[in-house]
Design an enzyme around this catalytic site. Sequence first.
Site, PDB file in Angstrom:
ATOM      1  N   ASN A 172      39.780  44.396  67.407  1.00  0.00           N
ATOM      2  CA  ASN A 172      38.485  44.242  68.077  1.00  0.00           C
ATOM      3  C   ASN A 172      37.423  44.640  67.058  1.00  0.00           C
ATOM      4  OD1 ASN A 172      36.199  44.350  69.661  1.00  0.00           O
ATOM      5  ND2 ASN A 172      36.885  46.104  70.908  1.00  0.00           N
TER       6      ASN A 172
ATOM      7  N   LYS B  51      34.305  44.401  67.263  1.00  0.00           N
ATOM      8  CA  LYS B  51      33.039  44.848  67.866  1.00  0.00           C
ATOM      9  C   LYS B  51      31.869  44.154  67.159  1.00  0.00           C
ATOM     10  CE  LYS B  51      35.434  48.933  69.370  1.00  0.00           C
ATOM     11  NZ  LYS B  51      35.422  50.336  69.769  1.00  0.00           N
TER      12      LYS B  51
ATOM     13  N   HIS C  57      35.594  45.704  78.533  1.00  0.00           N
ATOM     14  CA  HIS C  57      35.753  46.775  77.549  1.00  0.00           C
ATOM     15  C   HIS C  57      34.857  47.950  77.948  1.00  0.00           C
ATOM     16  CE1 HIS C  57      35.455  49.050  73.834  1.00  0.00           C
ATOM     17  NE2 HIS C  57      36.594  48.484  73.475  1.00  0.00           N
TER      18      HIS C  57
ATOM     19  N   GLU D 253      32.923  49.818  76.396  1.00  0.00           N
ATOM     20  CA  GLU D 253      31.551  49.788  75.852  1.00  0.00           C
ATOM     21  C   GLU D 253      30.665  48.852  76.677  1.00  0.00           C
ATOM     22  OE1 GLU D 253      32.682  48.983  71.797  1.00  0.00           O
ATOM     23  OE2 GLU D 253      33.516  50.998  71.657  1.00  0.00           O
TER      24      GLU D 253
ATOM     25  N   GLU E 282      42.829  51.687  77.608  1.00  0.00           N
ATOM     26  CA  GLU E 282      42.077  52.374  76.561  1.00  0.00           C
ATOM     27  C   GLU E 282      41.368  53.596  77.138  1.00  0.00           C
ATOM     28  OE1 GLU E 282      40.992  49.544  73.147  1.00  0.00           O
ATOM     29  OE2 GLU E 282      39.523  49.191  74.719  1.00  0.00           O
TER      30      GLU E 282
ATOM     31  N   GLY F  28      37.254  55.290  69.221  1.00  0.00           N
ATOM     32  CA  GLY F  28      36.348  55.586  68.106  1.00  0.00           C
ATOM     33  C   GLY F  28      36.185  57.065  67.813  1.00  0.00           C
TER      34      GLY F  28
ATOM     35  N   SER G 180      41.738  54.640  68.903  1.00  0.00           N
ATOM     36  CA  SER G 180      42.064  55.282  67.628  1.00  0.00           C
ATOM     37  C   SER G 180      43.476  54.965  67.118  1.00  0.00           C
ATOM     38  CB  SER G 180      41.834  56.800  67.708  1.00  0.00           C
ATOM     39  OG  SER G 180      40.453  57.077  67.936  1.00  0.00           O
TER      40      SER G 180
HETATM   41  P1  PGA Z   1      39.070  52.274  68.164  1.00  0.00           P
HETATM   42  O1  PGA Z   1      38.557  51.198  69.261  1.00  0.00           O
HETATM   43  O2  PGA Z   1      40.405  51.761  67.668  1.00  0.00           O
HETATM   44  O3  PGA Z   1      38.014  52.269  67.121  1.00  0.00           O
HETATM   45  O4  PGA Z   1      39.208  53.580  68.870  1.00  0.00           O
HETATM   46  C1  PGA Z   1      39.434  50.595  70.185  1.00  0.00           C
HETATM   47  C2  PGA Z   1      38.666  49.661  71.084  1.00  0.00           C
HETATM   48  O5  PGA Z   1      37.548  50.005  71.487  1.00  0.00           O
HETATM   49  O6  PGA Z   1      39.149  48.556  71.423  1.00  0.00           O
END
Ligand code: PGA
Length: 250
Positions: free
Chosen positions: A9, A11, A94, A96, A166, A172, A212
């Site tokens: 992803n 982003k 997601h 976010e 998640e 993140g 992560s």
């Molecule tokens: P990350 O993000 O691996 O940077 O923690 C995962 C995601 O948001 O899909």
Amino acid sequence: MRKKVIAGNWKMNLLPNEAIAYIDTLDPLVADTENEVVLFVPYTDLFYSLLQIQNTNIKIGAQNMHFAEKGAYTGEISAQMLKSINVDYVLIGHSERRQYFNETDETVNKKVKTALENEIKPVICVGETLEQREKGETEEIITTQIEKALEGIKPEQMKDVMVAYEPIWAIGTGKTATSEDANNAIKAIRNKICQIYGQNVAESIIIQYGGSVKSTNCKELFTMSDIDGGLVGGASLDPHEFAKIVNYDK
Ligand code: PGA
């Protein structure tokens, strides 16, 4: 046996020229894998990426879409628009998007329906906050999110649905759920799907872990009984690191 699906992803990162260079680097590194490789790229990279993945085993997905077929929704992208350029997958809900863009269980459900009607495979993202985890509410939160996301989805449509678990506190942050905790949460999601759709659907649906994931922890996560691969954010921005995650079983 369920296959593993390893997805990046990106982003809001990487310009079209960077996307093209990335795919050229990644392609030979993952050419021999039996795992499914998907890249969720920004809208502006979709078309270039789809051209670049021809004759590779990489698939391309979008990071969001609108639930309406078309109309006066300035700035939005429809499922039909994604389908017209042969996008295979779309991330729905997601955290976010839920956190910063008012995505709700209701809009997630509408988007899942529209994606499936347009033959795009939705990857439904669910996860609990740290506060909810500390209160012991994880299972209830994620199974409710799943139940609402799937409202009105027919059993025969479930073959095209994937889920990504998640935990929000792990995205993140460098904090990963322990492999046991992640596996248990995913088992709870699978049990909920079993209650709604029965054992066959529950045993065949792909449920990824995200939060992560990196090359140093992916093997431990992906070899758990119920974790069918990962949705990788930060660590997917480097094609060499992402290839290591795809090839965790080599
Ligand atoms: P990350 O993000 O691996 O940077 O923690 C995962 C995601 O948001 O899909």
